[in-house]
Design a protein around this motif. Structure first.
Motif, PDB file in Angstrom:
ATOM      1  N   VAL A   1      -2.268 -84.720   1.427  1.00  0.00           N
ATOM      2  CA  VAL A   1      -0.871 -84.801   0.988  1.00  0.00           C
ATOM      3  C   VAL A   1      -0.485 -83.583   0.162  1.00  0.00           C
ATOM      4  N   ARG A   2      -1.229 -83.349  -0.909  1.00  0.00           N
ATOM      5  CA  ARG A   2      -0.743 -82.346  -1.850  1.00  0.00           C
ATOM      6  C   ARG A   2      -1.023 -80.911  -1.415  1.00  0.00           C
ATOM      7  N   LEU A   3      -2.259 -80.630  -1.063  1.00  0.00           N
ATOM      8  CA  LEU A   3      -2.571 -79.226  -0.749  1.00  0.00           C
ATOM      9  C   LEU A   3      -1.718 -78.656   0.389  1.00  0.00           C
ATOM     10  N   PRO A   4      -1.509 -79.389   1.486  1.00  0.00           N
ATOM     11  CA  PRO A   4      -0.638 -78.805   2.525  1.00  0.00           C
ATOM     12  C   PRO A   4       0.750 -78.483   1.987  1.00  0.00           C
ATOM     13  N   ARG A   5       1.288 -79.381   1.163  1.00  0.00           N
ATOM     14  CA  ARG A   5       2.610 -79.130   0.587  1.00  0.00           C
ATOM     15  C   ARG A   5       2.601 -77.874  -0.268  1.00  0.00           C
ATOM     16  N   ILE A   6       1.567 -77.763  -1.097  1.00  0.00           N
ATOM     17  CA  ILE A   6       1.501 -76.612  -2.001  1.00  0.00           C
ATOM     18  C   ILE A   6       1.358 -75.317  -1.206  1.00  0.00           C
ATOM     19  N   VAL A   7       0.500 -75.370  -0.176  1.00  0.00           N
ATOM     20  CA  VAL A   7       0.325 -74.163   0.645  1.00  0.00           C
ATOM     21  C   VAL A   7       1.652 -73.807   1.325  1.00  0.00           C
ATOM     22  N   LEU A   8       2.381 -74.825   1.773  1.00  0.00           N
ATOM     23  CA  LEU A   8       3.689 -74.552   2.394  1.00  0.00           C
ATOM     24  C   LEU A   8       4.664 -73.975   1.367  1.00  0.00           C
ATOM     25  N   ALA A   9       4.627 -74.534   0.138  1.00  0.00           N
ATOM     26  CA  ALA A   9       5.515 -74.013  -0.910  1.00  0.00           C
ATOM     27  C   ALA A   9       5.209 -72.546  -1.190  1.00  0.00           C
ATOM     28  N   VAL A  10       3.923 -72.221  -1.309  1.00  0.00           N
ATOM     29  CA  VAL A  10       3.516 -70.840  -1.577  1.00  0.00           C
ATOM     30  C   VAL A  10       3.969 -69.928  -0.432  1.00  0.00           C
ATOM     31  N   THR A  11       3.708 -70.379   0.799  1.00  0.00           N
ATOM     32  CA  THR A  11       4.042 -69.562   1.976  1.00  0.00           C
ATOM     33  C   THR A  11       5.546 -69.358   2.089  1.00  0.00           C
ATOM     34  N   ALA A  12       6.297 -70.472   1.975  1.00  0.00           N
ATOM     35  CA  ALA A  12       7.750 -70.376   2.154  1.00  0.00           C
ATOM     36  C   ALA A  12       8.370 -69.555   1.026  1.00  0.00           C
ATOM     37  N   GLY A  13       7.931 -69.789  -0.208  1.00  0.00           N
ATOM     38  CA  GLY A  13       8.472 -69.042  -1.342  1.00  0.00           C
ATOM     39  C   GLY A  13       8.235 -67.546  -1.179  1.00  0.00           C
ATOM     40  N   ALA A  14       7.012 -67.204  -0.777  1.00  0.00           N
ATOM     41  CA  ALA A  14       6.673 -65.791  -0.592  1.00  0.00           C
ATOM     42  C   ALA A  14       7.569 -65.169   0.472  1.00  0.00           C
ATOM     43  N   GLY A  15       7.696 -65.843   1.610  1.00  0.00           N
ATOM     44  CA  GLY A  15       8.470 -65.306   2.727  1.00  0.00           C
ATOM     45  C   GLY A  15       9.947 -65.172   2.386  1.00  0.00           C
ATOM     46  N   LEU A  16      10.506 -66.205   1.744  1.00  0.00           N
ATOM     47  CA  LEU A  16      11.937 -66.170   1.421  1.00  0.00           C
ATOM     48  C   LEU A  16      12.237 -65.059   0.424  1.00  0.00           C
ATOM     49  N   ALA A  17      11.388 -64.905  -0.591  1.00  0.00           N
ATOM     50  CA  ALA A  17      11.672 -63.920  -1.637  1.00  0.00           C
ATOM     51  C   ALA A  17      11.543 -62.494  -1.117  1.00  0.00           C
TER      52      ALA A  17
END
Lengths: 338, 261
Positions: A66-82
């Motif tokens: 549950v948590r790690l996939p979400r966190i990895v997605l948050a890191v990935t999406a945040g990096a890409g968007l910024a």
């Protein structure tokens, strides 16, 4: 000679990058341990050794599935968007530009809405449809906008495409039934709940590759700050450069929009915050944006999960609630500087 | 060597200039004069490879500019723009270092040396740490000069042909810095063999600092040659629509002094 305390604490770009990386690590750890089921930090070593007792299975399941996939997605999406935001701001020579300007976000939304209303509201249908929508809208804006030299045309084409997408989205929304409306709202507010390891297995390398691609163009992006003519005089052919940046941003943000829905303000605000201490040298601005974007979205996701636990606020609401006032402050500040 | 033959320049569909013949040999300093709207900047943009010729050709060592890659061209010619601006703030050192972008192979030490040298050339050695947008217009212009000088000096082979195009470089400068900038250009032409072409408004500055002048009017070159040949009352009246006195220079120099009535 001993370095003076001033130079010791001076925020050099490399130091900011290290600081952000450290903060990201802390944020990831905090986010992994807290939520509807809280994991005590003290249990972590036992969990890793495999003798955590009866709770181990539950904890491991929560953490890994549950948590790690979400966190990895948050890191990935945040990096890409910024990083996309930073590149687009340089391309348009405008601090208020963001990837959505050239139709990526609303194009993706249109694809998703069409999939929900005409097809089936399941992720395997919505994600490809949203990705196709964002690529199509961006390609159209680019085609229309590149008929003349200068970036103003591209901006106008983007606005027109966005308006068109918005109206078709409205039409679909008007036609939707109650169940579809719920899916639409959910998608429009942005969410990281689509995270899963099979999805991340291709998304993470994809985003990493395109981030690297954008970082490699730091010289060209700096030259664009001087002006389009000046960038040309420095040896950067304008049309291929613009195409390269837009293609990279579309390929980077398209899948993110498709998977997470509309998460606003990260691409706009993160590069801005970094320009204050760092200046605009893209050699450092781009890598710093990657880490800072990852940090911001990880924190936003953490806030979204713990603020009203056990229920969860859509992450797009969190980023907009924090980002909106910041954007206003930015406008006021800019107005004062003029 | 940059050569223009029967060159016609256009802005959009409107032909601004035609029949321009021009050769810029190494070490020469050309001045382009003419009234507002005479096509000076259009000519410069065409010679820079930014606008495609509407007729005739601009060639570098016999090759049309359109056949050269931008990155190749950037290693042989630099352009000082008319009104340089910066969209976001950078420190002066970073702006000057942009001149080295066509040379990614340059080592940090070599770049640092070049930076110091060009900052000194442009008389802004003390501004290296400042933010660009905090500078005055004249200081910004000198930072841009340092940047384009670095672009040319970074070129390794001294024997290689290099061209500097300057679009109204003295517009924002006080008399001392006008002189200093033109001195720097003349020194580069003399010592480094750099060919320079300047668009100027001040006829006397052009007479003082350029070996050759090109006078534009009515979409054509009405005179080309040494300052003494070009700056005659008839030519000046045709170009600017003002009667002009052309005097022998009181310092006994071999270029004339122009007084518009």
């Amino acid at each position: 000679m001993k370095p003076s305390p001033n130079s010791l604490f001076k925020l050099t770009p490399a130091r900011v990058l290290l600081l952000l990386l450290a903060l990201l690590l802390v944020a990831v750890l905090a986010s992994a341990l807290s939520g509807a089921v809280s994991l005590p930090l003290a249990a972590l070593p036992r969990l890793l050794r495999g003798d955590a007792g009866d709770d181990a299975a539950l904890w491991l399941n929560v953490l890994l599935q549950v948590r790690l996939p979400r966190i990895v997605l948050a890191v990935t999406a945040g990096a890409g968007l910024a990083v996309s935001g930073a590149a687009i701001q340089a391309l348009f020579r405008n601090p208020l530009a963001e990837p959505g300007l050239i139709g990526i976000s609303l194009g993706g939304a249109l694809g998703a809405v069409a999939a929900i209303v005409l097809g089936a509201p399941t992720l395997p249908v919505i994600i490809p449809a949203a990705f196709a929508g964002s690529l199509l809208a961006t390609a159209l804006a680019y085609q229309l906008g590149s008929r003349q030299i200068g970036v103003a045309n591209l901006l106008l084409a983007g606005i027109a495409i966005n308006a068109l997408c918005g109206s078709v989205i409205g039409l679909f929304t008007y036609q939707a039934d109650d169940g579809q409306l719920r899916s639409l709202t959910f998608w429009n507010l942005g969410s990281l709940s689509g995270a899963s390891w099979p999805l991340l297995a291709w998304l993470v390398p994809w985003v990493a590759l395109l981030c690297w691609r954008l970082c490699r163009d730091w010289r060209a992006l700096n030259a664009l700050l001087l002006g389009e003519r000046e960038a040309q005089h420095l040896g950067f052919a304008l049309a291929p450069l613009r195409r390269r940046i837009i293609v990279a941003v579309a390929l980077l943000v398209g899948p993110l929009v498709a998977i997470t829905g509309a998460i606003g303000f990260i691409g706009l605000i993160v590069p801005h915050l970094l320009r204050l201490p760092l200046g605009s040298d893209h050699r450092w601005l781009l890598p710093n944006s990657i880490v800072a974007g990852a940090l911001c979205l990880t924190l936003a996701d953490w806030l979204a999960r713990v603020a009203m636990a056990p229920s969860e606020i859509p992450i797009g609401i969190v980023t907009s609630l924090v980002g909106g006032p910041f954007f206003i402050w930015l406008l006021v500040r800019q107005g004062r500087a003029c | 060597m940059l050569t223009a033959r029967a060159l016609a320049c256009a802005r959009g569909h409107r032909t601004v200039l035609s029949g321009i013949d021009l050769t810029l040999p190494a070490g020469s300093v050309w001045g382009v004069l003419g009234a507002n709207g005479a096509g000076k900047s259009t000519l410069l943009a065409t010679l820079a490879g930014e606008l495609t010729p509407a007729g005739g050709a601009v060639t570098l060592h016999g090759k049309p500019l359109a056949q050269l890659r931008s990155s190749e061209l950037a290693r042989q010619r630099a352009v000082l723009p008319q009104a340089p601006s910066l969209a976001f703030d950078l420190d002066v050192g970073s702006v000057v270092a942009m001149g080295a972008y066509p040379y990614p192979e340059l080592s940090p030490a070599a770049l640092h040396d070049l930076q110091q040298r060009t900052l000194a050339y442009a008389d802004i050695a003390d501004l290296g740490q400042r933010r660009y947008l905090s500078l005055s217009g004249g200081e910004q212009q000198r930072v841009q000069l340092a940047r384009v000088l670095l672009q040319l000096l970074a070129c390794k082979g001294r024997s290689e042909y290099r061209l500097l195009l300057l679009d109204e470089p003295t517009a924002n400068l006080d008399p001392r810095h006008q002189r200093q900038l033109l001195d720097a250009v003349a020194a580069l032409a003399r010592d480094e063999g750099i060919a320079a072409l300047l668009v100027l408004h001040d006829v006397n500055l052009a007479a003082r600092w350029c070996d050759r002048l090109l006078l534009l009017a009515d979409g054509k070159a009405i005179a080309a040659g040494t300052p003494a040949e070009v700056l005659t009352p008839a030519h000046l009246e045709a170009a600017y629509g003002l009667p002009a006195h052309v005097l022998a220079h009181p310092d006994g120099a071999d270029y004339p002094l122009v007084l518009f009535a």
